[in-house]
Write a protein that holds these residues in place. Structure first.
Motif, PDB file in Angstrom:
ATOM      1  N   SER A 178      10.101  -8.200 -18.168  1.00  0.00           N
ATOM      2  CA  SER A 178       8.996  -9.151 -18.092  1.00  0.00           C
ATOM      3  C   SER A 178       8.626  -9.496 -16.649  1.00  0.00           C
ATOM      4  O   SER A 178       7.546 -10.041 -16.393  1.00  0.00           O
ATOM      5  CB  SER A 178       9.345 -10.439 -18.853  1.00  0.00           C
ATOM      6  N   HIS A 179       9.513  -9.175 -15.706  1.00  0.00           N
ATOM      7  CA  HIS A 179       9.226  -9.443 -14.294  1.00  0.00           C
ATOM      8  C   HIS A 179       8.080  -8.520 -13.835  1.00  0.00           C
ATOM      9  O   HIS A 179       8.061  -7.334 -14.169  1.00  0.00           O
ATOM     10  CB  HIS A 179      10.472  -9.189 -13.443  1.00  0.00           C
ATOM     11  N   PRO A 180       7.126  -9.041 -13.076  1.00  0.00           N
ATOM     12  CA  PRO A 180       5.966  -8.216 -12.685  1.00  0.00           C
ATOM     13  C   PRO A 180       6.322  -7.039 -11.780  1.00  0.00           C
ATOM     14  O   PRO A 180       5.575  -6.064 -11.721  1.00  0.00           O
ATOM     15  CB  PRO A 180       5.053  -9.203 -11.955  1.00  0.00           C
ATOM     16  N   GLY A 181       7.447  -7.115 -11.065  1.00  0.00           N
ATOM     17  CA  GLY A 181       7.857  -6.018 -10.198  1.00  0.00           C
ATOM     18  C   GLY A 181       6.998  -5.931  -8.950  1.00  0.00           C
ATOM     19  O   GLY A 181       6.374  -6.902  -8.518  1.00  0.00           O
ATOM     20  N   THR A 182       6.933  -4.737  -8.385  1.00  0.00           N
ATOM     21  CA  THR A 182       6.141  -4.495  -7.176  1.00  0.00           C
ATOM     22  C   THR A 182       5.103  -3.420  -7.467  1.00  0.00           C
ATOM     23  O   THR A 182       5.445  -2.340  -7.942  1.00  0.00           O
ATOM     24  CB  THR A 182       7.035  -4.024  -6.014  1.00  0.00           C
ATOM     25  N   ARG A 183       3.847  -3.722  -7.158  1.00  0.00           N
ATOM     26  CA  ARG A 183       2.763  -2.754  -7.334  1.00  0.00           C
ATOM     27  C   ARG A 183       2.492  -2.048  -6.015  1.00  0.00           C
ATOM     28  O   ARG A 183       2.445  -2.673  -4.959  1.00  0.00           O
ATOM     29  CB  ARG A 183       1.477  -3.445  -7.807  1.00  0.00           C
ATOM     30  N   ILE A 184       2.295  -0.734  -6.091  1.00  0.00           N
ATOM     31  CA  ILE A 184       1.950   0.063  -4.914  1.00  0.00           C
ATOM     32  C   ILE A 184       0.555   0.622  -5.148  1.00  0.00           C
ATOM     33  O   ILE A 184       0.316   1.351  -6.113  1.00  0.00           O
ATOM     34  CB  ILE A 184       2.974   1.193  -4.689  1.00  0.00           C
ATOM     35  N   VAL A 185      -0.366   0.251  -4.263  1.00  0.00           N
ATOM     36  CA  VAL A 185      -1.788   0.535  -4.479  1.00  0.00           C
ATOM     37  C   VAL A 185      -2.425   1.058  -3.187  1.00  0.00           C
ATOM     38  O   VAL A 185      -1.798   1.083  -2.128  1.00  0.00           O
ATOM     39  CB  VAL A 185      -2.529  -0.749  -4.938  1.00  0.00           C
ATOM     40  N   LEU A 186      -3.681   1.466  -3.285  1.00  0.00           N
ATOM     41  CA  LEU A 186      -4.396   1.940  -2.100  1.00  0.00           C
ATOM     42  C   LEU A 186      -4.656   0.812  -1.119  1.00  0.00           C
ATOM     43  O   LEU A 186      -4.462   0.953   0.091  1.00  0.00           O
ATOM     44  CB  LEU A 186      -5.723   2.583  -2.505  1.00  0.00           C
ATOM     45  N   GLU A 187      -5.111  -0.331  -1.631  1.00  0.00           N
ATOM     46  CA  GLU A 187      -5.374  -1.497  -0.793  1.00  0.00           C
ATOM     47  C   GLU A 187      -4.816  -2.725  -1.482  1.00  0.00           C
ATOM     48  O   GLU A 187      -5.151  -3.005  -2.635  1.00  0.00           O
ATOM     49  CB  GLU A 187      -6.881  -1.676  -0.559  1.00  0.00           C
ATOM     50  N   ARG A 188      -3.969  -3.462  -0.771  1.00  0.00           N
ATOM     51  CA  ARG A 188      -3.374  -4.640  -1.406  1.00  0.00           C
ATOM     52  C   ARG A 188      -4.311  -5.845  -1.288  1.00  0.00           C
ATOM     53  O   ARG A 188      -5.052  -5.980  -0.324  1.00  0.00           O
ATOM     54  CB  ARG A 188      -1.992  -4.936  -0.824  1.00  0.00           C
ATOM     55  N   THR A 217       0.855  -1.184   0.000  1.00  0.00           N
ATOM     56  CA  THR A 217       0.000   0.000   0.000  1.00  0.00           C
ATOM     57  C   THR A 217       0.894   1.238   0.000  1.00  0.00           C
ATOM     58  O   THR A 217       2.080   1.166   0.323  1.00  0.00           O
ATOM     59  CB  THR A 217      -0.911   0.043   1.236  1.00  0.00           C
ATOM     60  N   TYR A 218       0.303   2.363  -0.354  1.00  0.00           N
ATOM     61  CA  TYR A 218       1.054   3.608  -0.350  1.00  0.00           C
ATOM     62  C   TYR A 218       1.633   3.899   1.034  1.00  0.00           C
ATOM     63  O   TYR A 218       2.762   4.358   1.168  1.00  0.00           O
ATOM     64  CB  TYR A 218       0.156   4.777  -0.775  1.00  0.00           C
ATOM     65  N   ARG A 219       0.828   3.652   2.067  1.00  0.00           N
ATOM     66  CA  ARG A 219       1.291   3.955   3.420  1.00  0.00           C
ATOM     67  C   ARG A 219       2.465   3.067   3.808  1.00  0.00           C
ATOM     68  O   ARG A 219       3.420   3.517   4.441  1.00  0.00           O
ATOM     69  CB  ARG A 219       0.148   3.802   4.424  1.00  0.00           C
ATOM     70  N   GLU A 220       2.414   1.808   3.423  1.00  0.00           N
ATOM     71  CA  GLU A 220       3.524   0.900   3.719  1.00  0.00           C
ATOM     72  C   GLU A 220       4.792   1.346   2.996  1.00  0.00           C
ATOM     73  O   GLU A 220       5.887   1.372   3.577  1.00  0.00           O
ATOM     74  CB  GLU A 220       3.158  -0.523   3.311  1.00  0.00           C
ATOM     75  N   MET A 221       4.649   1.728   1.737  1.00  0.00           N
ATOM     76  CA  MET A 221       5.815   2.171   0.970  1.00  0.00           C
ATOM     77  C   MET A 221       6.383   3.459   1.530  1.00  0.00           C
ATOM     78  O   MET A 221       7.603   3.649   1.571  1.00  0.00           O
ATOM     79  CB  MET A 221       5.419   2.355  -0.501  1.00  0.00           C
ATOM     80  N   ARG A 222       5.516   4.350   1.959  1.00  0.00           N
ATOM     81  CA  ARG A 222       5.971   5.616   2.552  1.00  0.00           C
ATOM     82  C   ARG A 222       6.828   5.352   3.778  1.00  0.00           C
ATOM     83  O   ARG A 222       7.877   5.954   3.969  1.00  0.00           O
ATOM     84  CB  ARG A 222       4.749   6.471   2.929  1.00  0.00           C
ATOM     85  N   GLU A 223       6.396   4.431   4.622  1.00  0.00           N
ATOM     86  CA  GLU A 223       7.153   4.102   5.829  1.00  0.00           C
ATOM     87  C   GLU A 223       8.493   3.469   5.476  1.00  0.00           C
ATOM     88  O   GLU A 223       9.536   3.821   6.032  1.00  0.00           O
ATOM     89  CB  GLU A 223       6.349   3.138   6.712  1.00  0.00           C
ATOM     90  N   PRO A 266      -2.054   3.614  -9.510  1.00  0.00           N
ATOM     91  CA  PRO A 266      -1.191   2.488  -9.150  1.00  0.00           C
ATOM     92  C   PRO A 266       0.243   2.746  -9.617  1.00  0.00           C
ATOM     93  O   PRO A 266       0.454   3.214 -10.742  1.00  0.00           O
ATOM     94  CB  PRO A 266      -1.798   1.305  -9.901  1.00  0.00           C
ATOM     95  N   LEU A 267       1.202   2.461  -8.756  1.00  0.00           N
ATOM     96  CA  LEU A 267       2.604   2.707  -9.062  1.00  0.00           C
ATOM     97  C   LEU A 267       3.314   1.356  -9.117  1.00  0.00           C
ATOM     98  O   LEU A 267       3.145   0.529  -8.206  1.00  0.00           O
ATOM     99  CB  LEU A 267       3.201   3.604  -7.972  1.00  0.00           C
ATOM    100  N   VAL A 268       4.083   1.131 -10.165  1.00  0.00           N
ATOM    101  CA  VAL A 268       4.746  -0.160 -10.341  1.00  0.00           C
ATOM    102  C   VAL A 268       6.256   0.040 -10.442  1.00  0.00           C
ATOM    103  O   VAL A 268       6.726   0.842 -11.265  1.00  0.00           O
ATOM    104  CB  VAL A 268       4.243  -0.892 -11.617  1.00  0.00           C
ATOM    105  N   ILE A 269       7.004  -0.673  -9.596  1.00  0.00           N
ATOM    106  CA  ILE A 269       8.464  -0.656  -9.657  1.00  0.00           C
ATOM    107  C   ILE A 269       8.901  -1.819 -10.533  1.00  0.00           C
ATOM    108  O   ILE A 269       8.588  -2.982 -10.248  1.00  0.00           O
ATOM    109  CB  ILE A 269       9.099  -0.802  -8.260  1.00  0.00           C
TER     110      ILE A 269
END
Length: 451
Positions: free
Chosen positions: A281-291, A242-248, A271-274
């Motif tokens: 081709s790797h899915p990476g990490t998605r940052i969303v409002l609710e996981r 989640t955004y809050r988790e990534m912020r921390e 949605p933000l994707v790393i």
């Protein structure tokens, strides 16, 4: 539409730019591309931004700048030559680099920003031309043209809310837009940069402004891991945050993404994707409002050094009206920002970034606390680190903090401080820096190796 941002390691040379081209070509939704300055080609190389800083310092100190200019120009020349781009492009960039040394030094608050921004600006011109020569309908767009009008705060610019109306117009364009990251333009037409690493911020602002489907941030790793790979061998990847988790996590040492970049994306619900430029081709990490997928109690463990604690004791402090206000006024007078302030009945600690506290400021704080607030004791503790365990689900599980403190105790790691915010997204521990890596290993073993 998708907004994609490429970091310096993804744009370090011609071979990397060819990967970038393939990534943009592979998805027609990738229509806005935000670029950083060229990064290191190998571990012994120099980032263009660092070279520009050296160029700036020599210029303001009236030292010879010839070698600085040559090195930076050659760095771009190597890329242009390898991509067989027109020589006129190099001439344009050469003029821009040399023009920096004609800017006024005195009474020029934006000089440093002007120097640093040229790294991204020149690279955007190269990439736009490369895209065009490779068959894409692409255009270089200066941040002013894009609508990135920012506050007049050198090296710490913030987007003006009124800018979003113009940024929204970018969505109506049919060509691929290549926009330099890291800086905007003030109302007075001054170049003004975001804080270092601010290309992430540019991407998030543009994504929010055009209401993008997603904001893809390409770097040199496959995403975000539960702990630093340099400390934990093969740490568990995080598929969703989640955004809050990534912020921390970003606050406490996860450097994959600039923490300020989360704010525009969060507010715009984008949605933000790393993702990894070298492994797209790797899915990476998605940052969303609710996981939806990662339901671990703790999703990540991070650590950051460079903190200092000012510890104050005064009998009956809790009954003294205005004590906290007077204390914070001292910090404000010295232009010091604080990070955390845990308290007891007669005790209070202020945790600061070490960089905020020069020896002169430290002595001034001690003197004023003793003289003006008449504290009984005041001590300053240096060389501290912050360790955080992060997870939205922690609030639903009893005993998470107990497990963490037990793990640290089992490894003889002394806690200087514990703090938890009302959101219960994270628990923060302050320890001696020399025990930081050991603490992260102990916590990872507890929350991940046993799952």
């Amino acid at each position: 539409m998708k907004v994609v941002k490429f970091g310096g390691s993804s744009l370090s040379d011609a071979s990397q730019l060819k990967k970038v081209l393939d990534i943009v070509k592979s998805d027609i939704k990738r229509q806005i591309v935000i670029v950083s300055a060229p990064g290191k080609r190998d571990k012994n190389d120099t980032k263009v931004t660092d070279a520009l800083i050296k160029y700036f310092k020599n210029y303001i100190n009236h030292k010879d700048i010839t070698e600085n200019q040559k090195w930076i120009i050659k760095r771009y020349k190597d890329i242009i030559d390898e991509l067989n781009l027109p020589i006129t492009l190099l001439e344009d960039i050469k003029q821009s680099i040399e023009k920096l040394a004609t800017l006024p030094i005195e009474h020029n608050d934006y000089l440093y920003d002007s120097f640093l921004s040229e790294g991204e600006n020149s690279n955007a011109k190269i990439i736009a031309e490369f895209f065009k020569q490779s068959g894409l309908d692409a255009s270089y767009v200066h941040p002013k043209e894009a609508g990135l009008i920012v506050s007049s705060e050198p090296s710490n610019a913030r987007i003006l809310p009124s800018s979003y109306d113009k940024i929204e117009n970018l969505a109506s364009r049919d060509d691929i837009l290549v926009i330099p990251g890291f800086f905007g333009v003030t109302k007075d037409n001054q170049i003004c940069t975001f804080s270092r690493g601010g290309s992430d911020i540019t991407g998030a602002i543009i994504a929010a402004g055009i209401k993008a489907e997603s904001y893809e941030n390409f770097t040199d790793v496959d995403g975000i891991f539960a702990a630093h790979p340099g400390i934990i061998k093969n740490p568990e990847p995080i598929l969703e945050l989640t955004y809050r988790e990534m912020r921390e996590l970003a606050y406490a040492g996860f450097s994959v993404l600039h923490d300020e970049a989360l704010i525009p994306a969060y507010r715009g619900k984008i949605p933000l994707v790393i993702k990894n430029t070298n492994n797209p081709s790797h899915p990476g990490t998605r940052i969303v409002l609710e996981r939806q997928h990662n339901q671990n109690t703790v999703v990540g463990i991070s650590g950051d050094k460079g903190f200092v604690s000012i510890n104050i004791s005064k009998y009956l402090m809790n009954r003294e009206v205005g004590f906290g206000k007077k204390l914070l006024q001292i910090l404000e007078d010295l232009n010091i920002s604080w990070e955390h302030m845990p308290t007891g009945i007669d005790d209070l600690s202020i945790v600061l970034r070490e960089r905020e506290l020069t020896p002169i400021k430290e002595q001034e704080i001690v003197t004023r606390l003793t003289r003006e607030l008449e504290v009984d004791t005041v001590t300053v503790e240096h060389h501290l680190s912050i360790i955080m365990i992060v997870g939205e689900n922690m609030k639903n599980h009893i005993g998470v903090t107990a497990k963490a403190t037990q793990a640290l105790s089992n490894h003889n790691i002394n806690l200087s401080m514990i703090s938890q915010g009302s959101s219960e997204v994270s628990v923060l521990f302050v320890i001696k820096t020399q025990q930081e890596k050991e603490a992260i290993k102990a916590l990872y073993q507890t929350f991940f190796a046993q799952q």
